[in-house]
Structures are given as structure tokens and as C-alpha cells.
Design a protein around this motif. Structure first.
Motif, PDB file in Angstrom:
ATOM      1  N   LEU A  50       0.836  -1.209   0.000  1.00 30.00           N
ATOM      2  CA  LEU A  50       0.000   0.000   0.000  1.00 30.00           C
ATOM      3  C   LEU A  50       0.870   1.259   0.000  1.00 30.00           C
ATOM      4  O   LEU A  50       0.562   2.243  -0.660  1.00 30.00           O
ATOM      5  CB  LEU A  50      -0.944   0.011   1.209  1.00 30.00           C
ATOM      6  CG  LEU A  50      -2.017  -1.086   1.248  1.00 30.00           C
ATOM      7  CD1 LEU A  50      -2.884  -0.921   2.492  1.00 30.00           C
ATOM      8  CD2 LEU A  50      -2.881  -1.079  -0.001  1.00 30.00           C
ATOM      9  N   GLU A  51       1.973   1.209   0.744  1.00 31.88           N
ATOM     10  CA  GLU A  51       2.906   2.343   0.792  1.00 31.88           C
ATOM     11  C   GLU A  51       3.546   2.553  -0.591  1.00 31.88           C
ATOM     12  O   GLU A  51       3.706   3.694  -1.047  1.00 31.88           O
ATOM     13  CB  GLU A  51       3.971   2.098   1.859  1.00 31.88           C
ATOM     14  CG  GLU A  51       5.066   3.147   1.945  1.00 31.88           C
ATOM     15  CD  GLU A  51       4.575   4.566   2.219  1.00 31.88           C
ATOM     16  OE1 GLU A  51       5.322   5.519   1.908  1.00 31.88           O
ATOM     17  OE2 GLU A  51       3.442   4.751   2.734  1.00 31.88           O
ATOM     18  N   ALA A  52       3.883   1.459  -1.291  1.00 32.98           N
ATOM     19  CA  ALA A  52       4.468   1.553  -2.639  1.00 32.98           C
ATOM     20  C   ALA A  52       3.463   2.184  -3.610  1.00 32.98           C
ATOM     21  O   ALA A  52       3.844   3.017  -4.455  1.00 32.98           O
ATOM     22  CB  ALA A  52       4.891   0.170  -3.124  1.00 32.98           C
ATOM     23  N   LEU A  53       2.172   1.815  -3.482  1.00 32.11           N
ATOM     24  CA  LEU A  53       1.134   2.402  -4.342  1.00 32.11           C
ATOM     25  C   LEU A  53       1.007   3.902  -4.074  1.00 32.11           C
ATOM     26  O   LEU A  53       0.842   4.706  -4.996  1.00 32.11           O
ATOM     27  CB  LEU A  53      -0.212   1.703  -4.103  1.00 32.11           C
ATOM     28  CG  LEU A  53      -0.332   0.249  -4.568  1.00 32.11           C
ATOM     29  CD1 LEU A  53      -1.663  -0.340  -4.136  1.00 32.11           C
ATOM     30  CD2 LEU A  53      -0.193   0.146  -6.095  1.00 32.11           C
ATOM     31  N   ARG A  54       1.090   4.289  -2.777  1.00 29.78           N
ATOM     32  CA  ARG A  54       1.001   5.714  -2.418  1.00 29.78           C
ATOM     33  C   ARG A  54       2.166   6.482  -3.047  1.00 29.78           C
ATOM     34  O   ARG A  54       1.974   7.551  -3.654  1.00 29.78           O
ATOM     35  CB  ARG A  54       1.035   5.869  -0.891  1.00 29.78           C
ATOM     36  CG  ARG A  54       0.952   7.310  -0.400  1.00 29.78           C
ATOM     37  CD  ARG A  54       1.115   7.413   1.101  1.00 29.78           C
ATOM     38  NE  ARG A  54       2.503   7.366   1.521  1.00 29.78           N
ATOM     39  CZ  ARG A  54       3.301   8.428   1.634  1.00 29.78           C
ATOM     40  NH1 ARG A  54       2.832   9.633   1.360  1.00 29.78           N
ATOM     41  NH2 ARG A  54       4.546   8.290   2.026  1.00 29.78           N
ATOM     42  N   GLN A  55       3.365   5.909  -2.941  1.00 33.25           N
ATOM     43  CA  GLN A  55       4.542   6.592  -3.484  1.00 33.25           C
ATOM     44  C   GLN A  55       4.490   6.676  -5.011  1.00 33.25           C
ATOM     45  O   GLN A  55       4.941   7.657  -5.602  1.00 33.25           O
ATOM     46  CB  GLN A  55       5.813   5.880  -3.008  1.00 33.25           C
ATOM     47  CG  GLN A  55       6.059   6.079  -1.517  1.00 33.25           C
ATOM     48  CD  GLN A  55       7.327   5.399  -1.034  1.00 33.25           C
ATOM     49  OE1 GLN A  55       8.135   4.926  -1.829  1.00 33.25           O
ATOM     50  NE2 GLN A  55       7.511   5.342   0.284  1.00 33.25           N
ATOM     51  N   GLU A  56       3.900   5.647  -5.624  1.00 33.17           N
ATOM     52  CA  GLU A  56       3.762   5.622  -7.096  1.00 33.17           C
ATOM     53  C   GLU A  56       2.857   6.767  -7.569  1.00 33.17           C
ATOM     54  O   GLU A  56       3.170   7.465  -8.534  1.00 33.17           O
ATOM     55  CB  GLU A  56       3.168   4.271  -7.503  1.00 33.17           C
ATOM     56  CG  GLU A  56       3.405   3.898  -8.943  1.00 33.17           C
ATOM     57  CD  GLU A  56       2.883   2.492  -9.246  1.00 33.17           C
ATOM     58  OE1 GLU A  56       2.086   2.375 -10.186  1.00 33.17           O
ATOM     59  OE2 GLU A  56       3.240   1.545  -8.522  1.00 33.17           O
ATOM     60  N   ILE A  57       1.728   6.968  -6.860  1.00 32.15           N
ATOM     61  CA  ILE A  57       0.819   8.069  -7.220  1.00 32.15           C
ATOM     62  C   ILE A  57       1.543   9.399  -7.043  1.00 32.15           C
ATOM     63  O   ILE A  57       1.512  10.269  -7.918  1.00 32.15           O
ATOM     64  CB  ILE A  57      -0.453   8.071  -6.334  1.00 32.15           C
ATOM     65  CG1 ILE A  57      -1.315   6.855  -6.633  1.00 32.15           C
ATOM     66  CG2 ILE A  57      -1.279   9.333  -6.578  1.00 32.15           C
ATOM     67  CD1 ILE A  57      -2.532   6.744  -5.737  1.00 32.15           C
ATOM     68  N   ASN A  58       2.214   9.556  -5.892  1.00 30.32           N
ATOM     69  CA  ASN A  58       2.900  10.822  -5.608  1.00 30.32           C
ATOM     70  C   ASN A  58       4.048  11.077  -6.585  1.00 30.32           C
ATOM     71  O   ASN A  58       4.312  12.223  -6.961  1.00 30.32           O
ATOM     72  CB  ASN A  58       3.419  10.845  -4.173  1.00 30.32           C
ATOM     73  CG  ASN A  58       2.284  10.928  -3.158  1.00 30.32           C
ATOM     74  OD1 ASN A  58       1.127  11.138  -3.516  1.00 30.32           O
ATOM     75  ND2 ASN A  58       2.600  10.755  -1.881  1.00 30.32           N
ATOM     76  N   ALA A  59       4.723   9.987  -7.031  1.00 34.43           N
ATOM     77  CA  ALA A  59       5.848  10.134  -7.968  1.00 34.43           C
ATOM     78  C   ALA A  59       5.381  10.636  -9.331  1.00 34.43           C
ATOM     79  O   ALA A  59       6.151  11.274 -10.065  1.00 34.43           O
ATOM     80  CB  ALA A  59       6.572   8.799  -8.119  1.00 34.43           C
ATOM     81  N   ALA A  60       4.105  10.364  -9.666  1.00 32.26           N
ATOM     82  CA  ALA A  60       3.558  10.852 -10.947  1.00 32.26           C
ATOM     83  C   ALA A  60       3.277  12.353 -10.904  1.00 32.26           C
ATOM     84  O   ALA A  60       2.890  12.944 -11.911  1.00 32.26           O
ATOM     85  CB  ALA A  60       2.280  10.082 -11.282  1.00 32.26           C
ATOM     86  N   ARG A  61       3.462  12.976  -9.730  1.00 33.97           N
ATOM     87  CA  ARG A  61       3.278  14.409  -9.510  1.00 33.97           C
ATOM     88  C   ARG A  61       1.946  14.943 -10.053  1.00 33.97           C
ATOM     89  O   ARG A  61       1.913  15.803 -10.929  1.00 33.97           O
ATOM     90  CB  ARG A  61       4.453  15.192 -10.113  1.00 33.97           C
ATOM     91  CG  ARG A  61       5.775  14.923  -9.406  1.00 33.97           C
ATOM     92  CD  ARG A  61       6.961  15.525 -10.134  1.00 33.97           C
ATOM     93  NE  ARG A  61       6.811  16.951 -10.358  1.00 33.97           N
ATOM     94  CZ  ARG A  61       7.099  17.558 -11.511  1.00 33.97           C
ATOM     95  NH1 ARG A  61       7.554  16.856 -12.537  1.00 33.97           N
ATOM     96  NH2 ARG A  61       6.946  18.853 -11.641  1.00 33.97           N
ATOM     97  N   PRO A  62       0.826  14.384  -9.542  1.00 31.48           N
ATOM     98  CA  PRO A  62      -0.462  14.926  -9.975  1.00 31.48           C
ATOM     99  C   PRO A  62      -0.569  16.400  -9.586  1.00 31.48           C
ATOM    100  O   PRO A  62      -0.025  16.808  -8.554  1.00 31.48           O
ATOM    101  CB  PRO A  62      -1.482  14.081  -9.208  1.00 31.48           C
ATOM    102  CG  PRO A  62      -0.742  13.526  -8.042  1.00 31.48           C
ATOM    103  CD  PRO A  62       0.680  13.376  -8.480  1.00 31.48           C
ATOM    104  N   GLN A  63      -1.233  17.196 -10.440  1.00 33.35           N
ATOM    105  CA  GLN A  63      -1.317  18.637 -10.176  1.00 33.35           C
ATOM    106  C   GLN A  63      -2.742  19.099  -9.978  1.00 33.35           C
ATOM    107  O   GLN A  63      -3.688  18.504 -10.497  1.00 33.35           O
ATOM    108  CB  GLN A  63      -0.696  19.413 -11.334  1.00 33.35           C
ATOM    109  CG  GLN A  63       0.807  19.354 -11.341  1.00 33.35           C
ATOM    110  CD  GLN A  63       1.401  20.439 -12.215  1.00 33.35           C
ATOM    111  OE1 GLN A  63       0.739  20.960 -13.104  1.00 33.35           O
ATOM    112  NE2 GLN A  63       2.660  20.773 -11.983  1.00 33.35           N
ATOM    113  N   CYS A  64      -2.867  20.210  -9.255  1.00 34.23           N
ATOM    114  CA  CYS A  64      -4.172  20.862  -9.130  1.00 34.23           C
ATOM    115  C   CYS A  64      -4.398  21.664 -10.406  1.00 34.23           C
ATOM    116  O   CYS A  64      -3.557  22.496 -10.760  1.00 34.23           O
ATOM    117  CB  CYS A  64      -4.180  21.797  -7.920  1.00 34.23           C
ATOM    118  SG  CYS A  64      -5.680  22.814  -7.846  1.00 34.23           S
TER     119      CYS A  64
END
Length: 424
Positions: free
Chosen positions: A270-284
């Protein structure tokens, strides 16, 4: 979830056999104020060093309260059925070397292995609720596990108290079965639902049933504490399966078998999935600032919101950072807001990752959010829980988020998240 070596490492004794775990719905990996002793959000059942199971033996039909008291004071486990002021049936229980017994209830007395209090929707601390208002029985139920393979686990209504007695008073629903043995129901009952097809993405909700003190299966009473029992369901049993739900009228528990837990995502995953989303740098899309899901620890605690916290317009699924666009009312929680991307109006809430692995039916990426709370997990997990009717009050049922127990919106139980990638 654990390899055999890990399981041996975290078992409380040298005996590594794990029967399964009971996980309380409505908590995101731990209680809000932290797990303490027997009061926690999940309880692992391991084979005991010494068997403590019991099985019915001698039956006494007694015609005076004094005689009944004398039998139940012998230091043996017993169940007393009070038929009238003058007649009580006491069933003595003897030691069973082949089973282990685990007791669940609101009481903090020593016979209770797993202390459960009322779950408050929204992830607040249940201990703040005055104990007098609780609808959970002090000695609510017991789970009996066979010590030898296949380690079958069975559930029974009611638990033995500190004097090793279960007492069904005059007003409790009780009866004599055609074969002569006594049985009964607890005041608010213990309900069980076995999903069809186990606990997988293909599973469908089963039918809610009531379990008796002796472990028989009945249809539900008209209301939770009605005097008249439902009808006996002869072709169903009290054997817990992976994904079985147990409702104690105030808290609902999920049973996961040791094998089932082996296939759930780990905290590491679950932590790896969280880091994967954050690594994609989603933007507002409005502020063009980078968004990031808070750490698992902060998500569990529902602590103060962070600057980079993702927020979502639940009606459409567009993910933003927090901004003041499109207010309808500043005062209302979950106030209606207009999405700047598509102009759809709906609730605007912060997103939190679902951190309790036992609630996931697969290991998929966290792409969907529950409506209206904003807890995020895999698409298949969200859709599974959105279809499960959970008991609420004395005779209502509704779907709820497993991470915070918030009732799901009838119109839209979940929302697919739409992230915007970095512009550069």
C-alpha cells in the motif's frame, strides 16, 4: 500477508498456527487514539498453548433458583435457561481438548479476549460515547476454532462471564429444539453474513442471518430485539468463511482467514502504491501546485490536512488541491461546490488512503473514492463494499465505507478519480 517465517516471528508463542483475524469495520488500520491491549481495531486468533474449548455435557432441570445457583457455582462452564420463576435448565459444559475458544464483547473483564465498543461513523473515538448507551453486549459472542487442520472456526452468540456462566433470563428468546436440547438468542442478537464466493472481487453479498447461543442459523427477527426468533435455516452453518461479517449491534467485524490474509496487500505494498501516485506528480488544475497523499500514519489518524492534500469533487471525480472556487456555503460540511473543470456541482472533500489491508479484495491501485467520505482504495474493493448492506440500528441496512463507517450515498456510492498530470 505474512510468509510462514514472518508469521512465526509475530505469533505470541512458539506455536505459529494462525486461525485468522477479526477486523472491526470503521477504522483505518488502528483506533483513533491508538490500539491498547485487548481494545484494538484488529484481533489475531492463534492456536493456544493449551486448549480452552468447552462442549456441552450434563443437563440439569432445576425447580428452584437456589439449586440453579448451586450448579452454576461449581466452577464449570454452564448455560442457564430460565423458563419461569420456578424452572431453570442448566447445561454444563466440559473441557474440549480439540478446540480453542475466543470471546468478544464490550466487557473489559478477563474472559473477554477482544474488547469491542460502539463504532462511531466518521472515524471518531467510540470511547467518548457513554457506555450506558451501548447496544453491544458485555459478553457478545464466542469464536471456537478447531486446533487441527482445517482449523475450522465457528461462531456462537453470547460469551461466558467471569463466573463461567451464560445466563438467559425469563425475557430472553429461548426454546427447546425437537431433539430436546435448549437454545436461545441474546437481547440484540449476533448477525452473520457469509459472502457468496468468498472474499474476492467476484464475491456477492450473502443473506444476513442470526446465530443462536448453540450456533444454529436463523432468519432475522422482525426487529433486532424481538422476543420471537426467526425460522431455523437448516442448510446453513455457523462456520466462518473468509470475508464473513459478524454484527454485534453497534460494531461489525470482518473475519479473514490466515490463507485469505496471505493474498491481501501488505502495508509495504500500500505504501508503494502511495509513493507511485505521488511520484507521478499529480497537479491541481487550478493552482497548478503538485499534490501528494499524506503518509499512511497521517491517513490513519485523519490528522490535520496538509498543504499538498488532494481534494476531490465527488460528483465528477476531478482531483484538485484545496481552493476557494465555487463556494455555495462556507458553513456546511461537505458543502456543494462547483467543479472548475466541468461545472458539475457536488460535495468537495479531502482524499485519504485506505490503510487497512484486510478490507482490500485485490492488490489494485487506489483509483476510486467512497462517497461522501473520500477514502480511497482499489476499484474492485470500492465496488465490493458499495454492494454490502450493513446492519444499522434495529432493522435498517445500508452500505458504508469500511475505513470510517460513514453511510455511502444512495445515488452514488463511489467516484472514479481523475488526476491531472504535470504540465511540464
Amino acid at each position: 500477508m505474512f510468509s510462514s517465517s514472518q508469521e512465526e516471528h509475530c505469533a505470541p508463542s512458539k506455536d505459529p498456527v494462525k486461525y485468522g483475524e477479526l477486523v472491526v469495520l470503521g477504522y483505518n488500520g488502528s483506533l483513533p487514539n491508538g490500539d491498547r491491549g485487548r481494545r484494538k481495531s484488529r484481533f489475531a486468533l492463534y492456536r493456544r498453548t493449551k486448549a480452552n474449548g468447552v462442549k456441552p455435557s450434563t443437563v440439569h432441570i432445576l425447580n428452584s433458583p437456589q439449586a440453579s445457583k448451586a450448579v452454576s457455582c461449581k466452577g464449570q462452564h454452564s448455560i442457564s435457561y430460565t423458563l419461569s420463576r420456578n424452572q431453570t435448565v442448566v447445561v454444563e459444559y466440559s473441557h474440549d481438548k480439540d478446540t480453542d475458544m475466543f470471546q468478544i464483547g464490550r466487557s473489559t473483564e478477563s474472559p473477554i479476549d477482544f474488547v469491542v465498543t460502539d463504532t462511531i461513523a466518521g472515524g471518531q473515538e467510540g470511547e467518548e460515547t457513554p457506555i450506558t448507551q451501548s447496544t453491544i453486549s458485555r459478553f457478545a459472542c464466542r469464536v471456537v476454532c478447531e486446533r487441527n487442520p482445517p482449523f475450522t472456526a465457528r461462531i456462537y452468540a453470547a460469551g461466558f462471564d467471569s463466573s463461567k456462566n451464560i445466563f438467559l433470563g425469563e425475557k430472553a428468546a429461548k426454546w427447546k429444539n425437537p431433539d430436546g436440547h435448549m437454545d436461545g438468542l441474546t437481547t440484540n442478537g449476533v448477525l452473520v453474513m457469509h459472502p457468496k464466493g468468498g472474499f474476492t472481487e467476484e464475491s456477492k453479498p450473502g443473506v444476513w442471518r442470526e446465530i443462536s447461543v448453540c450456533g444454529d442459523v436463523y432468519t432475522l427477527r422482525e426487529t433486532r430485539s424481538a422476543q420471537t426468533p426467526g425460522k431455523l435455516v437448516e442448510n446453513e452453518s455457523n462456520v466462518l468463511q473468509d470475508g464473513s461479517l459478524v454484527d454485534l449491534c453497534g460494531a461489525t467485524l470482518l473475519w479473514r482467514t490466515a490463507e485469505g490474509l496471505f493474498h491481501t496487500p501488505t502495508q509495504k505494498h500500500l505504501e508503494a502504491l502511495r509513493q507511485e501516485i505521488n511520484a507521478a506528480r499529480p497537479q491541481c488544475p487550478v493552482g497548478l501546485n503538485t499534490l501528494a497523499f499524506p503518509s499512511m500514519q497521517r491517513s490513519r489518524a485523519l490528522s490535520s490536512l496538509e498543504d499538498k492534500q488532494p481534494w476531490v469533487y465527488l460528483a465528477c471525480g476531478h482531483v484538485h488541491g484545496y481552493h476557494n472556487w465555487g463556494h455555495r456555503s462556507e458553513q456546511e460540511p461537505n458543502a456543494q461546490r462547483e467543479c472548475p473543470m466541468c461545472r458539475v456541482v457536488g460535495p468537495y472533500v479531502p482524499l485519504w488512503l485506505g490503510c487497512e489491508p484486510a478490507f482490500y479484495v485485490d492488490t489494485g491501485a487506489p483509483t476510486h473514492a467512497f462517497v461522501p467520505c473520500g477514502h480511497v482504495c482499489s476499484e474492485k474493493s470500492v465496488k465490493y463494499w458499495a454492494e454490502i448492506p450493513l446492519p444499522h440500528g434495529t432493522h435498517a441496512f445500508h452500505a458504508a465505507c469500511p475505513f470510517c463507517a460513514t453511510q455511502l450515498s444512495l445515488a452514488q456510492g463511489c467516484s472514479k478519480l481523475i488526476f491531472q498530470g504535470p504540465v511540464d
